[in-house]
Design a protein around this motif. Structure first.
Motif, mmCIF file in Angstrom:
data_model
loop_
_atom_site.group_PDB
_atom_site.id
_atom_site.type_symbol
_atom_site.label_atom_id
_atom_site.label_comp_id
_atom_site.label_asym_id
_atom_site.label_seq_id
_atom_site.Cartn_x
_atom_site.Cartn_y
_atom_site.Cartn_z
ATOM 1 N N ILE A 16 38.384 48.671 53.224
ATOM 2 C CA ILE A 16 39.150 49.922 52.978
ATOM 3 C C ILE A 16 40.300 49.333 51.681
ATOM 4 O O ILE A 16 41.046 48.609 52.105
ATOM 5 C CB ILE A 16 40.003 50.525 53.924
ATOM 6 C CG1 ILE A 16 39.146 51.031 55.061
ATOM 7 C CG2 ILE A 16 40.724 51.915 53.365
ATOM 8 C CD1 ILE A 16 39.720 51.507 56.457
ATOM 9 N N ASP A 17 39.923 49.747 50.408
ATOM 10 C CA ASP A 17 40.762 49.180 49.602
ATOM 11 C C ASP A 17 41.830 50.251 49.117
ATOM 12 O O ASP A 17 41.345 51.049 48.524
ATOM 13 C CB ASP A 17 40.130 48.700 48.206
ATOM 14 C CG ASP A 17 41.035 48.256 46.976
ATOM 15 O OD1 ASP A 17 41.876 47.765 47.704
ATOM 16 O OD2 ASP A 17 40.489 48.029 46.206
ATOM 17 N N CYS A 18 42.949 50.106 49.613
ATOM 18 C CA CYS A 18 44.112 51.129 49.217
ATOM 19 C C CYS A 18 44.839 50.926 47.727
ATOM 20 O O CYS A 18 45.951 51.613 47.580
ATOM 21 C CB CYS A 18 45.099 51.285 50.497
ATOM 22 S SG CYS A 18 44.254 51.875 51.908
ATOM 23 N N THR A 19 44.549 49.838 47.202
ATOM 24 C CA THR A 19 44.998 49.549 45.853
ATOM 25 C C THR A 19 44.783 50.617 45.056
ATOM 26 O O THR A 19 43.656 51.362 45.149
ATOM 27 C CB THR A 19 44.207 48.348 45.364
ATOM 28 O OG1 THR A 19 44.258 47.278 46.070
ATOM 29 C CG2 THR A 19 44.792 48.062 44.108
ATOM 30 N N LYS A 30 49.908 50.465 34.597
ATOM 31 C CA LYS A 30 48.430 50.442 34.794
ATOM 32 C C LYS A 30 47.679 51.356 35.283
ATOM 33 O O LYS A 30 46.616 51.762 34.666
ATOM 34 C CB LYS A 30 48.366 49.124 36.175
ATOM 35 C CG LYS A 30 47.229 48.678 36.784
ATOM 36 C CD LYS A 30 46.761 49.702 38.125
ATOM 37 C CE LYS A 30 47.982 49.464 38.976
ATOM 38 N NZ LYS A 30 47.753 50.299 40.241
ATOM 39 N N ASP A 31 48.131 52.413 36.048
ATOM 40 C CA ASP A 31 47.450 53.593 36.447
ATOM 41 C C ASP A 31 47.098 54.442 35.364
ATOM 42 O O ASP A 31 46.162 54.995 35.102
ATOM 43 C CB ASP A 31 48.331 54.464 37.507
ATOM 44 C CG ASP A 31 48.627 53.602 38.863
ATOM 45 O OD1 ASP A 31 47.612 52.940 39.087
ATOM 46 O OD2 ASP A 31 49.300 54.043 39.393
ATOM 47 N N ALA A 91 35.410 50.968 37.759
ATOM 48 C CA ALA A 91 34.395 50.071 37.272
ATOM 49 C C ALA A 91 34.465 48.664 38.397
ATOM 50 O O ALA A 91 33.440 48.167 38.759
ATOM 51 C CB ALA A 91 34.441 49.606 35.924
ATOM 52 N N THR A 92 35.608 48.265 38.554
ATOM 53 C CA THR A 92 35.870 47.032 39.508
ATOM 54 C C THR A 92 35.298 47.312 40.974
ATOM 55 O O THR A 92 34.601 46.672 41.619
ATOM 56 C CB THR A 92 37.327 46.471 39.217
ATOM 57 O OG1 THR A 92 37.478 46.190 38.066
ATOM 58 C CG2 THR A 92 37.202 45.087 39.894
ATOM 59 N N SER A 93 35.846 48.507 41.455
ATOM 60 C CA SER A 93 35.284 48.975 42.760
ATOM 61 C C SER A 93 33.943 48.822 42.854
ATOM 62 O O SER A 93 33.414 48.688 43.927
ATOM 63 C CB SER A 93 36.269 50.248 43.066
ATOM 64 O OG SER A 93 37.616 50.004 43.220
ATOM 65 N N ALA A 124 41.637 44.030 40.103
ATOM 66 C CA ALA A 124 41.473 42.376 39.916
ATOM 67 C C ALA A 124 41.970 41.483 40.742
ATOM 68 O O ALA A 124 41.382 40.487 40.994
ATOM 69 C CB ALA A 124 42.031 42.104 38.272
ATOM 70 N N ASP A 125 43.344 41.893 41.282
ATOM 71 C CA ASP A 125 43.800 41.053 42.445
ATOM 72 C C ASP A 125 42.841 41.033 43.489
ATOM 73 O O ASP A 125 42.658 40.155 44.196
ATOM 74 C CB ASP A 125 45.185 41.478 42.698
ATOM 75 C CG ASP A 125 45.994 41.318 41.450
ATOM 76 O OD1 ASP A 125 45.972 40.534 40.804
ATOM 77 O OD2 ASP A 125 46.971 42.155 41.314
#
Ligand code: NDP
Length: 293
Positions: free
Chosen positions: A90-93, A238-239, A98-100, A69-70
Motif C-alpha cells: 500500500i503506497d501512501c506516498t 512536487k504535488d 506513471a511511476t506507480s 521515485a523514493d
C-alpha cells in the motif's frame, strides 16, 4: 496482520502509530534509523535495520515516502526481492501515476499486489484516524487490506485502477495550492487597502470565496503567525507539478494548475526545503509589502 511501515516522516509516524494501536503486528523502517528507534522506544513495535528486512515477513507493506521515485529506489535497493509473494504493498506516498503503474507491473509479475493510496487530512487527521484515502488498484486487493487502511483512514474511496488515487490526490493538491495563493493575494491586497484580515476572513468565510485555506489554514496559521511545519512546501511543489504533468499528458489546457505549480516552485526555492506549505503567503506578502495579521 503483519505490517511493515516504511517512512516515518511527519505523516508516516502518526499513521504507523494507528496501525499498531489497531492491533496489527508492526515492524518499522526509516532511512534515518534514529527516527525509527525514537518512534518505537518503549513500545512493542519492531525496528528493522534495513527495508528488505522490514518487508521480508509482512502480509502488508505500507510506504509513506516523499516521492514515487523514493519508493522505487527503496524497492530497487533490495526490498523488491524481499517482498513475500502474495503480500500487498500500500503506497501512501502522494505519488505520480506513471511511476506507480511501473511499480505495480513489476510487482504483479512477482505476485505482489500494489495499491496507490495517498491520503489527505494532514498530521491531525492521521493522529485522529480520520484521513481520506484515495485508492488506485484492484478492488479485491483493496478489500483484503482494508483493516490496515481503516486504522488511519475514515473516508476510503476506490478511485479506479493503479494510478487513479495518485491522480486524484495531485489534483486535490493543485486546488489546495490555488486556494492558498488566491487567498494570499486577496488578503494582502485588502490589508494594504486598510481592511483587517480578521474582518476580511469573517466576511469571506460566510461568503462564496471561502475554502479550507480561508476557513482553517489562514485563521490558525497565518493570522497567528504560528506557521507550524506539518506539510513541507517542497511536497506541495512536487504535488502541483504532478497535477500539471497529468493535464499536459491528457492535453487538457490547465493554465491555473501550471501557474500554481510554477509559483510553488518559486516559493520553494525562496523559502527552502523545510518551509511549510502555508508559508507560501510570505512570498505574496513580500511582493505586496503588507502582512496578513
Ligand atoms: P517528510 O518529509 O516529513 O518525511 C519523508 C519521509 O520519506 C521520511 O521518512 C524520509 O526519511 C523518507 N524518505 C525520503 N526520501 C527517501 C528515500 N530516497 N529513501 C528512503 N526514505 C526516504 O514527509 P511527510 O511525512 O510529510 O510526507 C510523506 C508523503 O505523504 C509525501 O508524499 C507527502 O506529499 C504526503 N502527505 C503528507 C501530508 C502531511 O501533512 N505532512 C499530508 C498528506 C500527504 P528520512 O527520515 O531519512 O529523511
Amino acid at each position: 496482520m503483519k505490517v511493515a511501515f516504511l517512512g516515518l516522516g511527519a505523516i508516516g509516524r502518526p499513521m504507523a502509530h494507528r496501525i499498531a494501536r489497531a492491533g496489527h503486528q508492526l515492524t518499522v523502517w526509516n532511512r534515518t534509523g534514529s527516527r525509527a528507534a525514537d518512534f518505537a522506544r518503549g513500545s512493542e513495535i519492531d525496528v528493522a535495520p534495513t527495508a528488505p528486512e522490514a518487508v521480508a515477513d509482512a502480509d502488508v507493506v505500507v510506504t509513506c515516502l516523499s516521492t514515487s521515485a523514493d519508493v522505487e529506489e527503496v524497492l530497487n535497493d533490495g526490498a523488491f526481492e524481499a517482498l513475500r509473494q502474495g503480500s500487498t504493498l500500500i503506497d501512501c506516498t502522494s505519488g505520480d501515476p506513471a511511476t506507480s503503474k511501473r511499480i505495480a507491473a513489476r510487482l504483479a509479475a512477482w505476485n505482489v499486489a500494489f495499491i496507490d493510496a495517498p491520503v489527505s487530512g494532514g498530521v491531525k487527521g492521521a493522529e485522529e484516524g480520520t484521513l481520506t484515502v484515495m485508492c488506485g488498484g484492484d478492488a479485491d486487493a483493496i478489500a483484503r487490506v482494508k483493516p490496515v487502511i481503516e486504522a488511519f483512514g475514515k473516508k476510503i474511496v476506490h478511485c479506479g485502477p493503479v494510478g487513479a488515487g495518485d491522480a486524484v490526490k495531485a489534483m486535490n493538491q493543485a486546488l489546495l495550492a490555488i486556494t492558498i495563493l488566491g487567498t494570499s493575494e486577496a488578503l494582502v491586497a485588502l490589508a494594504k487597502s486598510g481592511v483587517s484580515p480578521q474582518v476580511a476572513l469573517e466576511v469571506i468565510n460566510a461568503s462564496s470565496g471561502r475554502s479550507n485555506a480561508s476557513m482553517n489554514l489562514f485563521p490558525e496559521r497565518v493570522l497567528t503567525r504560528a506557521f507550524p511545519r506539518t506539510f513541507r512546501l517542497a511536497l506541495l511543489d512536487k504535488d502541483a507539478r504532478i497535477a500539471a504533468q497529468i493535464a499536459r499528458d491528457e492535453k487538457v489546457p490547465a493554465p491555473l494548475t501550471q501557474l500554481a505549480a510554477d509559483l510553488c516552485s518559486v516559493a520553494h526555492m525562496e523559502l527552502g526545503e523545510e518551509a511549510d506549505h502555508v508559508e507560501v503567503v510570505k512570498m505574496v506578502e513580500r511582493w505586496g509589502q503588507a502582512e496578513v495579521q
